[in-house]
Write a protein that holds these residues in place. Structure first.
Motif, PDB file in Angstrom:
ATOM      1  N   SER A   6      -3.418  20.479  -6.558  1.00  9.18           N
ATOM      2  CA  SER A   6      -2.635  19.549  -7.379  1.00  9.18           C
ATOM      3  C   SER A   6      -2.220  20.245  -8.666  1.00  9.18           C
ATOM      4  O   SER A   6      -2.860  21.212  -9.099  1.00  9.18           O
ATOM      5  CB  SER A   6      -3.452  18.292  -7.709  1.00  9.18           C
ATOM      6  OG  SER A   6      -4.504  18.604  -8.602  1.00  9.18           O
ATOM      7  N   PRO A   7      -1.151  19.775  -9.321  1.00 11.13           N
ATOM      8  CA  PRO A   7      -0.739  20.364 -10.598  1.00 11.13           C
ATOM      9  C   PRO A   7      -1.852  20.308 -11.642  1.00 11.13           C
ATOM     10  O   PRO A   7      -2.028  21.241 -12.425  1.00 11.13           O
ATOM     11  CB  PRO A   7       0.466  19.495 -11.008  1.00 11.13           C
ATOM     12  CG  PRO A   7       1.006  18.983  -9.722  1.00 11.13           C
ATOM     13  CD  PRO A   7      -0.205  18.728  -8.866  1.00 11.13           C
ATOM     14  N   GLU A   8      -2.601  19.208 -11.633  1.00 10.79           N
ATOM     15  CA  GLU A   8      -3.688  19.048 -12.611  1.00 10.79           C
ATOM     16  C   GLU A   8      -4.781  20.089 -12.395  1.00 10.79           C
ATOM     17  O   GLU A   8      -5.325  20.648 -13.347  1.00 10.79           O
ATOM     18  CB  GLU A   8      -4.279  17.639 -12.507  1.00 10.79           C
ATOM     19  CG  GLU A   8      -3.339  16.515 -12.916  1.00 10.79           C
ATOM     20  CD  GLU A   8      -2.305  16.179 -11.854  1.00 10.79           C
ATOM     21  OE1 GLU A   8      -1.327  15.474 -12.179  1.00 10.79           O
ATOM     22  OE2 GLU A   8      -2.465  16.624 -10.688  1.00 10.79           O
TER      23      GLU A   8
ATOM     24  N   ARG B 213       0.847  -1.194   0.000  1.00 11.35           N
ATOM     25  CA  ARG B 213       0.000   0.000   0.000  1.00 11.35           C
ATOM     26  C   ARG B 213       0.883   1.244   0.000  1.00 11.35           C
ATOM     27  O   ARG B 213       1.601   1.510   0.965  1.00 11.35           O
ATOM     28  CB  ARG B 213      -0.927  -0.038   1.209  1.00 11.35           C
ATOM     29  CG  ARG B 213      -1.852  -1.262   1.227  1.00 11.35           C
ATOM     30  CD  ARG B 213      -2.362  -1.568   2.603  1.00 11.35           C
ATOM     31  NE  ARG B 213      -1.266  -1.728   3.545  1.00 11.35           N
ATOM     32  CZ  ARG B 213      -1.417  -1.639   4.867  1.00 11.35           C
ATOM     33  NH1 ARG B 213      -2.595  -1.410   5.390  1.00 11.35           N
ATOM     34  NH2 ARG B 213      -0.373  -1.790   5.668  1.00 11.35           N
ATOM     35  N   VAL B 214       0.835   1.967  -1.107  1.00 13.25           N
ATOM     36  CA  VAL B 214       1.704   3.127  -1.324  1.00 13.25           C
ATOM     37  C   VAL B 214       0.896   4.415  -1.196  1.00 13.25           C
ATOM     38  O   VAL B 214      -0.184   4.541  -1.780  1.00 13.25           O
ATOM     39  CB  VAL B 214       2.347   3.063  -2.723  1.00 13.25           C
ATOM     40  CG1 VAL B 214       3.226   4.288  -2.965  1.00 13.25           C
ATOM     41  CG2 VAL B 214       3.159   1.788  -2.879  1.00 13.25           C
ATOM     42  N   LEU B 215       1.425   5.372  -0.447  1.00 12.09           N
ATOM     43  CA  LEU B 215       0.820   6.699  -0.312  1.00 12.09           C
ATOM     44  C   LEU B 215       1.794   7.701  -0.922  1.00 12.09           C
ATOM     45  O   LEU B 215       2.917   7.849  -0.437  1.00 12.09           O
ATOM     46  CB  LEU B 215       0.576   7.019   1.170  1.00 12.09           C
ATOM     47  CG  LEU B 215      -0.160   8.324   1.492  1.00 12.09           C
ATOM     48  CD1 LEU B 215      -1.557   8.328   0.895  1.00 12.09           C
ATOM     49  CD2 LEU B 215      -0.226   8.531   3.002  1.00 12.09           C
ATOM     50  N   ALA B 216       1.385   8.360  -2.000  1.00 10.10           N
ATOM     51  CA  ALA B 216       2.355   9.171  -2.742  1.00 10.10           C
ATOM     52  C   ALA B 216       1.697  10.356  -3.430  1.00 10.10           C
ATOM     53  O   ALA B 216       0.469  10.444  -3.554  1.00 10.10           O
ATOM     54  CB  ALA B 216       3.069   8.303  -3.777  1.00 10.10           C
ATOM     55  N   TRP B 217       2.546  11.242  -3.900  1.00 17.42           N
ATOM     56  CA  TRP B 217       2.105  12.415  -4.663  1.00 17.42           C
ATOM     57  C   TRP B 217       1.911  12.017  -6.129  1.00 17.42           C
ATOM     58  O   TRP B 217       2.510  11.037  -6.602  1.00 17.42           O
ATOM     59  CB  TRP B 217       3.153  13.522  -4.554  1.00 17.42           C
ATOM     60  CG  TRP B 217       3.419  13.940  -3.151  1.00 17.42           C
ATOM     61  CD1 TRP B 217       4.226  13.300  -2.250  1.00 17.42           C
ATOM     62  CD2 TRP B 217       2.864  15.060  -2.463  1.00 17.42           C
ATOM     63  NE1 TRP B 217       4.210  13.967  -1.046  1.00 17.42           N
ATOM     64  CE2 TRP B 217       3.389  15.045  -1.137  1.00 17.42           C
ATOM     65  CE3 TRP B 217       1.991  16.073  -2.830  1.00 17.42           C
ATOM     66  CZ2 TRP B 217       3.054  16.006  -0.199  1.00 17.42           C
ATOM     67  CZ3 TRP B 217       1.659  17.042  -1.885  1.00 17.42           C
ATOM     68  CH2 TRP B 217       2.189  17.005  -0.595  1.00 17.42           C
ATOM     69  N   PRO B 218       1.080  12.750  -6.872  1.00 16.36           N
ATOM     70  CA  PRO B 218       0.883  12.450  -8.297  1.00 16.36           C
ATOM     71  C   PRO B 218       2.214  12.411  -9.045  1.00 16.36           C
ATOM     72  O   PRO B 218       3.069  13.277  -8.854  1.00 16.36           O
ATOM     73  CB  PRO B 218       0.012  13.619  -8.779  1.00 16.36           C
ATOM     74  CG  PRO B 218      -0.747  14.035  -7.553  1.00 16.36           C
ATOM     75  CD  PRO B 218       0.232  13.883  -6.417  1.00 16.36           C
ATOM     76  N   GLY B 219       2.397  11.387  -9.869  1.00 15.39           N
ATOM     77  CA  GLY B 219       3.620  11.252 -10.652  1.00 15.39           C
ATOM     78  C   GLY B 219       4.660  10.363 -10.022  1.00 15.39           C
ATOM     79  O   GLY B 219       5.624   9.965 -10.676  1.00 15.39           O
TER      80      GLY B 219
ATOM     81  N   TYR C 195      -1.485  28.183  -3.714  1.00 20.48           N
ATOM     82  CA  TYR C 195      -1.549  26.801  -3.243  1.00 20.48           C
ATOM     83  C   TYR C 195      -2.391  26.725  -1.973  1.00 20.48           C
ATOM     84  O   TYR C 195      -2.374  27.638  -1.144  1.00 20.48           O
ATOM     85  CB  TYR C 195      -0.132  26.295  -2.970  1.00 20.48           C
ATOM     86  CG  TYR C 195      -0.034  24.878  -2.479  1.00 20.48           C
ATOM     87  CD1 TYR C 195      -0.554  23.829  -3.230  1.00 20.48           C
ATOM     88  CD2 TYR C 195       0.580  24.594  -1.261  1.00 20.48           C
ATOM     89  CE1 TYR C 195      -0.444  22.518  -2.781  1.00 20.48           C
ATOM     90  CE2 TYR C 195       0.699  23.290  -0.813  1.00 20.48           C
ATOM     91  CZ  TYR C 195       0.182  22.249  -1.576  1.00 20.48           C
ATOM     92  OH  TYR C 195       0.280  20.964  -1.125  1.00 20.48           O
ATOM     93  N   SER C 196      -3.109  25.618  -1.807  1.00 21.48           N
ATOM     94  CA  SER C 196      -4.040  25.515  -0.685  1.00 21.48           C
ATOM     95  C   SER C 196      -3.423  24.991   0.606  1.00 21.48           C
ATOM     96  O   SER C 196      -4.088  24.948   1.634  1.00 21.48           O
ATOM     97  CB  SER C 196      -5.222  24.602  -1.070  1.00 21.48           C
ATOM     98  OG  SER C 196      -4.780  23.281  -1.335  1.00 21.48           O
ATOM     99  N   GLY C 197      -2.167  24.565   0.581  1.00 22.14           N
ATOM    100  CA  GLY C 197      -1.524  24.062   1.798  1.00 22.14           C
ATOM    101  C   GLY C 197      -1.216  25.179   2.778  1.00 22.14           C
ATOM    102  O   GLY C 197      -0.984  26.327   2.386  1.00 22.14           O
TER     103      GLY C 197
ATOM    104  N   ASN D 262      -2.399  15.429  -2.156  1.00 14.30           N
ATOM    105  CA  ASN D 262      -2.029  16.668  -2.823  1.00 14.30           C
ATOM    106  C   ASN D 262      -1.500  17.752  -1.891  1.00 14.30           C
ATOM    107  O   ASN D 262      -1.015  18.778  -2.350  1.00 14.30           O
ATOM    108  CB  ASN D 262      -3.237  17.224  -3.584  1.00 14.30           C
ATOM    109  CG  ASN D 262      -3.636  16.334  -4.745  1.00 14.30           C
ATOM    110  OD1 ASN D 262      -2.831  16.066  -5.637  1.00 14.30           O
ATOM    111  ND2 ASN D 262      -4.876  15.865  -4.752  1.00 14.30           N
ATOM    112  N   THR D 263      -1.609  17.529  -0.579  1.00 18.57           N
ATOM    113  CA  THR D 263      -1.076  18.497   0.379  1.00 18.57           C
ATOM    114  C   THR D 263      -0.410  17.759   1.537  1.00 18.57           C
ATOM    115  O   THR D 263      -0.726  16.598   1.818  1.00 18.57           O
ATOM    116  CB  THR D 263      -2.175  19.418   0.954  1.00 18.57           C
ATOM    117  OG1 THR D 263      -3.039  18.654   1.810  1.00 18.57           O
ATOM    118  CG2 THR D 263      -2.995  20.066  -0.151  1.00 18.57           C
ATOM    119  N   ASP D 264       0.496  18.455   2.228  1.00 17.40           N
ATOM    120  CA  ASP D 264       1.148  17.870   3.389  1.00 17.40           C
ATOM    121  C   ASP D 264       0.134  17.569   4.491  1.00 17.40           C
ATOM    122  O   ASP D 264       0.265  16.578   5.224  1.00 17.40           O
ATOM    123  CB  ASP D 264       2.221  18.819   3.935  1.00 17.40           C
ATOM    124  CG  ASP D 264       3.414  18.948   2.999  1.00 17.40           C
ATOM    125  OD1 ASP D 264       3.750  17.950   2.336  1.00 17.40           O
ATOM    126  OD2 ASP D 264       3.994  20.040   2.923  1.00 17.40           O
TER     127      ASP D 264
END
Length: 345
Positions: free
Chosen positions: A216-218, A29-35, A169-171, A59-61
């Motif tokens: 997110s970049p998208e 089970r991987v938790l990661a950022w897009p890309g 950015y929303s973070g 998409n955010t910390d």
């Protein structure tokens, strides 16, 4: 005959149980950022290891923290986190020390990343808690059609001429660091109460210029394409630049004169991982040259294995450090987003 049947049934039952356990151990089970875990990359890992991979994107910390914190990290085996954020995972006992001997591809990394002891935040005592995977600075993207002279400072986002034409950015954490940096704070990651108050005032004032806050970049690309956007705070660095150019946007990119916050994302293993050995194999796999280079070719991110053109040694980069009080920043940021006026702070 009855005894034989019972033994046979018992044997079949045990076989099914052990087979099920083996299959469960092969789930990663991987938790990661897009890309960071593209479908074809995941499929190749599954083929090579005979495992099954489930990827959850964040998409955010803040989102990353909340997902790992839930159930004390037992929902995931391996996750991507920057060196500054990593500290609270270690403090909370949510990440486990790495067995570097099980990651031989670390030898493929560029010299600056092989020296893990020299990179602040990776070590705690004699233990290594994460390995670098990708990095980028948070620069400023500008629309060449609307901004004729490249901006020199992140302060351009507050320029009245760009009212309603800025994407932010929303973070929570990075926005306060940027405001602190612009306000002249000596350490934008360790703001005093008065500095935090000043940064809050500055961020409230930024709202009048912001068209939207992306996560997110998208999402940033979609907002850019459907609006007259002049400036974009590039929280995802050159990844966003490449994404916008791929979408046909005529954009430029600058590292502000006051410097740009820069992040170094690493792989860490959950202390409650149900497949720690498979997680180590995943980290080792991502450090193959042919896998790491995909970050640069596809997503415009610098990787830690091959030198690319996405980073300039002359740029002033300010490597991320833990914030003085992330919860307080998040609480203030939530109020800013909700529309609280200056008088309420």
């Amino acid at each position: 005959m009855t005894i034989c049947k019972r033994l046979l049934l018992t044997g079949l039952l045990l076989l099914m149980i052990f087979s099920g356990m083996a299959q469960a151990e092969q789930l990663l089970r991987v938790l990661a950022w897009p890309g960071y875990a593209d479908p074809d990359m995941v499929a190749n890992f599954e083929k090579n290891t005979g495992s099954r991979v489930e990827v959850t994107y964040i998409n955010t910390d803040d989102e990353l923290w909340n997902k790992v914190l839930r159930n004390d990290g037992s929902d995931f085996d391996v996750f991507a986190v920057n060196t500054a954020e990593l500290q609270r995972y270690i403090n909370k006992g949510l990440s486990a020390p790495l067995d570097v001997s099980a990651i031989p591809n670390q030898a493929n990394q560029l010299a600056r990343f092989r020296s893990t002891g020299a990179i602040s935040g990776l070590m705690r005592g004699k233990h290594l808690y994460a390995l670098p995977y990708t990095y980028a600075e948070m620069g400023l993207i500008y629309n060449r059609k609307l901004v004729k002279i490249p901006p020199e400072s992140m302060a351009a986002m507050w320029d009245p001429q760009y009212r309603g034409r800025v994407l932010a950015y929303s973070g929570s954490v990075h926005n306060f660091s940027i405001a602190g940096l612009l306000n002249g704070s000596k350490n934008p990651f360790r703001l005093s109460d008065s500095e935090l108050q000043s940064a809050t005032m500055r961020l409230v004032q930024l709202r009048r210029n912001v068209l939207g806050f992306y996560s997110s970049p998208e999402e940033a690309v979609r907002l850019y394409q459907s609006n007259d956007v002049a400036l974009v705070f590039a929280n995802f660095g050159t990844q966003q630049l490449e994404a916008l150019r791929a979408a046909g946007a005529d954009v430029g990119y600058v590292v502000p004169k006051e410097g740009a916050l820069a992040w170094l994302d690493c792989w860490a293993i959950s202390s409650k991982s149900k497949a720690p050995q498979l997680a180590l194999k995943w980290i080792n796999y991502t450090l193959q040259a042919d896998v790491s280079i995909l970050l640069s070719k596809r997503h415009g991110l610098a990787n830690t294995v091959t030198a690319t053109s996405f980073s300039n040694s002359k740029d002033k980069l300010i490597w991320l450090e833990p914030a003085e009080d992330q919860d307080k920043r998040l609480a203030l940021w939530t109020r800013i987003l909700s529309g609280d006026t200056l008088q309420k702070f």
